[in-house]
Write an enzyme that holds these catalytic residues in place. Structure first.
Site, mmCIF file in Angstrom:
data_model
loop_
_atom_site.group_PDB
_atom_site.id
_atom_site.type_symbol
_atom_site.label_atom_id
_atom_site.label_comp_id
_atom_site.label_asym_id
_atom_site.label_seq_id
_atom_site.Cartn_x
_atom_site.Cartn_y
_atom_site.Cartn_z
ATOM 1 N N GLY A 1 -0.370 4.425 -0.029
ATOM 2 C CA GLY A 1 -1.211 5.568 0.301
ATOM 3 C C GLY A 1 -1.927 6.094 -0.932
ATOM 4 O O GLY A 1 -2.508 5.330 -1.704
ATOM 5 N N GLY B 1 -6.192 0.621 4.020
ATOM 6 C CA GLY B 1 -5.414 -0.590 3.787
ATOM 7 C C GLY B 1 -6.209 -1.852 4.087
ATOM 8 O O GLY B 1 -6.054 -2.881 3.412
ATOM 9 N N ASP B 2 -7.091 -1.788 5.091
ATOM 10 C CA ASP B 2 -7.933 -2.935 5.415
ATOM 11 C C ASP B 2 -8.938 -3.198 4.293
ATOM 12 O O ASP B 2 -9.239 -4.351 3.968
ATOM 13 C CB ASP B 2 -8.668 -2.689 6.736
ATOM 14 C CG ASP B 2 -7.709 -2.377 7.877
ATOM 15 O OD1 ASP B 2 -6.570 -2.884 7.846
ATOM 16 O OD2 ASP B 2 -8.107 -1.618 8.781
ATOM 17 N N SER C 1 0.852 -1.186 0.000
ATOM 18 C CA SER C 1 0.000 0.000 0.000
ATOM 19 C C SER C 1 0.891 1.240 0.000
ATOM 20 O O SER C 1 1.716 1.413 0.901
ATOM 21 C CB SER C 1 -0.895 0.021 1.243
ATOM 22 O OG SER C 1 -1.842 -1.014 1.208
ATOM 23 N N GLY D 1 -1.638 4.464 -4.521
ATOM 24 C CA GLY D 1 -2.229 3.189 -4.889
ATOM 25 C C GLY D 1 -1.479 1.982 -4.368
ATOM 26 O O GLY D 1 -0.894 2.003 -3.278
#
Length: 309
Positions: free
Chosen positions: A219, A248-249, A217, A222
């Site tokens: 941020g 992120g989850d 990830s 992408g």
């Protein structure tokens, strides 16, 4: 059934303020409580997408009771949390509406005894029998062995269940050596693991350390993936302002759901990136904006990094 493991569950509390300023009093415009911890957030997104999902991990004390009550209200999520004597932690997110940023405060979690850990291992082994995939997510509470995820990965692999690992630090370092199917670090976790701040180089290095696939990830930039099928970068066309907590989850939920649906890696990354971006537009972790998600699915681009090189 998709199984998510959150050893360090939390009651997520989100405060919204007009502008967060150090050393100043603030008037809170809204307070929201949600069942939390990374795997719980993943489960709530999966359930909203229509997947059957079970949550396991630990919960205890008054905070744990509130968490389970909130979890019972989440349609499509089955509670298989293991009780502990200690109190479940709280996490505090302060959303600065003017800046569009979020400040996060995370408590350490309850101390887990050897007997409680042994009880969890028995429950985990039984749950794997009905699982199509498993996600191991988040930090370890005090008392849980630092190599816990490595052991859980080996058990899942022995049961023939694909496993995704989303953690950081030493638990990630030990876990990746157990050869999980997928690891999903963020940029800082990836740099800590590999010593490289070049994401392209770091994802390849992380894969050489044992993971079959690495999805990082980045941020607002992408996702970057190194997989057996190839190397890709996935991104939405524009950066979005909002609450990045839980983005992120949501990406993990996208990867897992596309995995169990049998989609190839580019399609998994498209879904994960669109969900992650839609989660930024939602008020709290574990949620996403459905209309934005549908729109972003068509706007997300997946670039072949090997061809670009």
């Amino acid at each position: 059934m998709i199984l998510t493991v959150t050893l360090n569950t939390a009651l997520d509390i989100t405060y919204r303020v007009r502008s967060l300023r150090p050393h100043a009093e603030h008037r809170v415009s809204e307070v929201v409580e949600r069942p939390g911890g990374k795997g719980v957030n993943v489960a709530r997104v999966l359930a909203a997408l229509g997947y059957e999902v079970t949550v396991t991990g630990f919960a205890g004390g008054p905070t744990g009771q509130v968490l389970r009550e909130r979890l019972a209200a989440a349609a499509g999520v089955t509670d298989a949390l293991v009780p502990v004597a200690g109190a479940t932690r709280r996490t505090i997110a302060v959303v600065d509406e003017l800046a569009g940023d979020t400040t996060q405060l995370n408590e350490p979690g309850p101390h887990v005894t050897p007997a409680e850990w042994a009880g969890f291992l028995r429950a985990y082994d039984a749950l794997l029998a009905d699982a199509s995939a498993v996600a191991l997510c988040g930090s370890l509470p005090p008392g849980v062995p630092v190599g816990a995820y490595a052991g859980l990965i080996r058990v899942a692999r022995s049961a023939g269940v694909p496993v995704l690992l989303d953690t950081g630090g030493e638990p990630l370092r030990r876990g990746i050596a157990a050869r999980p199917d997928i690891v999903k670090p963020n940029a800082s976790e990836l740099a800590e693991l590999t010593g490289s701040h070049d994401p392209a180089r770091a994802t390849r290095d992380a894969r050489r350390r044992g993971a079959q696939a690495v999805v990082a990830s980045l941020g607002p930039d992408g996702l970057l993936a190194a997989t057996p099928e190839g190397h890709w970068r996935a991104a939405t066309p524009a950066r979005l302002r909002g609450n990045p907590t839980g983005a992120g989850d949501a990406a993990v939920a996208g990867i897992l759901s596309a995995l169990v649906d049998g989609h190839p890696w580019p399609a998994r990354l498209t879904r994960a990136t669109a969900l992650s971006a839609a989660a930024v537009l939602a008020p709290t972790a574990g949620e996403f904006d459905p209309a934005a998600y549908e729109r972003l699915l068509g706007q997300t681009t997946v670039t072949d990094e090997e061809s670009a090189a």
